[in-house]
Write an enzyme that holds these catalytic residues in place. Structure first.
Site, PDB file in Angstrom:
ATOM      1  N   SER A 119       0.812  -1.221   0.000  1.00 31.31           N
ATOM      2  CA  SER A 119       0.000   0.000   0.000  1.00 31.31           C
ATOM      3  C   SER A 119       0.846   1.271   0.000  1.00 31.31           C
ATOM      4  CB  SER A 119      -0.953   0.005   1.182  1.00 31.31           C
ATOM      5  OG  SER A 119      -1.931  -0.993   0.993  1.00 31.31           O
ATOM      6  N   HIS A 139      -2.219   5.562   8.362  1.00 30.39           N
ATOM      7  CA  HIS A 139      -1.870   4.318   7.671  1.00 30.39           C
ATOM      8  C   HIS A 139      -1.303   4.651   6.287  1.00 30.39           C
ATOM      9  CE1 HIS A 139      -2.524  -0.078   6.947  1.00 30.39           C
ATOM     10  NE2 HIS A 139      -2.298  -0.064   8.241  1.00 30.39           N
ATOM     11  N   ASP A 167      -9.118  -4.409   1.991  1.00 30.91           N
ATOM     12  CA  ASP A 167      -7.821  -5.089   2.022  1.00 30.91           C
ATOM     13  C   ASP A 167      -7.680  -6.001   3.240  1.00 30.91           C
ATOM     14  OD1 ASP A 167      -4.953  -5.255   1.031  1.00 30.91           O
ATOM     15  OD2 ASP A 167      -4.589  -4.441   3.022  1.00 30.91           O
TER      16      ASP A 167
HETATM   17 ZN   LIG Z   1      -2.757  -5.115   2.391  1.00 27.23          ZN
END
Ligand SMILES: [Zn+2]
Length: 504
Positions: free
Chosen positions: A90, A141, A275
């Protein structure tokens, strides 16, 4: 074609990772980086984390309705790889999408040589636009952080939280902050409690739903998260939400209300737990989160209808996750998505709440048979009946798998170094992940991984300049296309990419 042929050859030769690092050259789509029309004033970027085509296809098959994002007039395909690994993460992917910069796994807002790159959000802010960042996972994140932070390691949450305080962005909403006091001790530059810095920078901090609903643009800069953060400071899974929780569509609608202004805005919204549910191989959880993500997109479409000549909406995924596919050996040509409907709780809530409570109450004295009604209650799986006629009925071999997993769960086994056991359970609670595997397989869904995969994702667009999002291109091109439609000049980034990553 150059890339795909070459890559296929590399795969066939089973070359080592080092060789693969140097191989992918991104498809430079020069013509679509040029946009000659009036720049878009309002720009939305939606990123479905872990949302590949199978995730979208399964959601449509489950609901029987087309996803709103799939009705957009422009539909493209996007490659996702990182600079140093074919299967991306990511941080690298979000950096590509946010800044047009290919980078290494784990790096945020910088090139592999650690040179900082500007994100669309930072460029929009410098242009006098309002900026909002919304996510269903913690707001520091990887995906949200790629729009305002520049750190070599995505785990530097304290440094990311400080960067947030210095961003001057107008609205942050969704999940919380992971390390405001540098608990992880991985920051070299401690400046004090990051939440204090955020408040000092003029942010109003809101966690109460009523107070959140009452927010008005006059409140100024805001950071807001839901009072209940389920796991790693993230919003609860959509299927675990209670009425008092703030949903992703509600965060999106509020962001639009707070940002709407004559100077225009850029808003990024991440569906981050699609995810996480896919890492855990839980179809019902990712489907409900994909629906919530699509409902958030609906808020942007509502806005675009009022400003059709000034708005661009782009929706993409950063990578696929779980190696999901819409078919399974055990069901041959059969698909039984209704079998996912009796599941009322996410894998997370089940393994966090239900399993520990059972362990505590029964102290290892209860058999798997004793536990069966609990599985039926939360997942709908049945232990009697004709498995040939009813996909909810557990088959004999599946019963053996469940019993084995139950025994391991009762012994608190969760980390599996043994490759055979890792393939069965990943790093998850053995019983929970076996339940979702059985249920998902019986619905006709297959999982191949607990990690991301390298399949391309879909990118959809509507509004000003949206036609440039048709075609097949790399994720760095998403940044270039958006910058072009916003009237920004991305030449600095292009130079870095060309010099360092497109040499072949
Ligand atoms: Zn992931």
């Amino acid at each position: 074609m150059r890339f795909s042929n070459k890559f296929r050859l590399l795969m066939a030769l089973m070359v080592c990772a080092v060789f693969m690092v140097a191989s992918p050259a991104y498809a430079k789509d020069k013509k679509v980086r040029v946009y000659k029309g009036k720049p878009a004033k309002y720009v939305f970027l939606f990123i479905g984390d872990g949302m590949g085509l199978p995730q979208k296809g399964a959601t449509e098959a489950f609901t029987g309705e087309q996803l709103l994002m799939n009705t957009f007039p422009a539909q493209g395909m996007t490659t996702t790889y990182a600079a140093d690994r074919f299967i991306t993460g990511s941080a690298a992917s979000a950096t590509s999408i946010a800044s047009g910069q290919k980078t290494n796994i784990g790096m945020l807002g910088m090139a592999p040589n650690q040179k900082h790159v500007k994100s669309i959000a930072e460029m929009a802010k410098a242009d006098g636009k309002k900026v909002g960042i919304v996510s269903s996972v913690s707001i520091d994140h990887a995906t949200p952080a790629a729009f305002y932070a520049h750190v070599p390691t995505r785990g530097q949450y304290y440094d990311i939280d400080v960067a947030l305080s210095e961003s001057d962005f107008d609205f942050f909403g969704g999940g919380g902050l992971k390390d405001v006091t540098n608990k992880k001790k991985n920051s070299k530059n401690y400046k004090g409690n990051a939440l204090d810095l955020i408040k000092k920078a003029g942010y109003k901090v809101v966690t109460d739903k009523e107070e959140f609903m009452a927010l008005k643009p006059a409140d100024g800069k805001v950071i807001s998260w839901n009072a209940w953060l389920q796991d790693s400071k993230a919003l609860p899974y959509a299927m675990d939400m209670r009425p008092q929780d703030i949903t992703l569509p509600e965060f999106t609608a509020k962001a639009i209300e707070m940002l709407d202004s004559p100077e225009g805005f850029f808003l990024m919204v991440e569906g981050g737990k699609i995810d996480w549910a896919c890492h855990a191989n839980d179809a019902a959880a990712f489907i409900q989160n994909t629906i919530a993500f699509d409902n958030s997109i609906a808020k942007a479409v509502e806005f675009a209808k009022k400003h059709p000549k000034d708005t661009l909406i782009v929706v993409t995924g950063d990578h696929e996750c779980g190696g999901l596919t819409l078919g399974f050996a055990g069901t041959k040509y059969g698909s039984y998505y209704d079998a996912l409907k009796p599941q009322t709780i996410s894998f997370q809530q089940f393994s966090d709440q239900v399993v520990p409570l059972w362990k505590e109450e029964h102290k290892g004295n209860a058999s798997f048979e004793d536990f069966q009604p609990t599985i039926t209650h939360f997942f709908g799986l049945e232990f009697e009946g004709d498995a040939k006629k009813n996909p909810l009925v557990v088959k004999d071999y599946q019963l053996a798998m469940l019993k084995d997993a139950y025994a391991r769960t009762m012994k608190d086994e969760t980390e599996f170094k043994n490759p055979e056991l890792y393939n069965l359970y990943g790093g998850y609670d053995p019983l929970t992940v076996t339940i979702t595997h059985v249920l998902n397989n019986n619905a006709g869904l297959g999982w191949t991984s607990y990690k991301h995969t390298g399949v391309p994702v879909a990118t959809s667009a509507m509004g000003v300049g949206s036609s440039s999002f048709n075609g097949y291109y790399d994720n760095v091109d998403i940044a270039y296309k958006i910058m072009a439609v916003m009237g920004m000049t991305p030449k600095v980034h292009a130079a870095i990419n060309n010099a360092e990553f497109a040499s072949n």
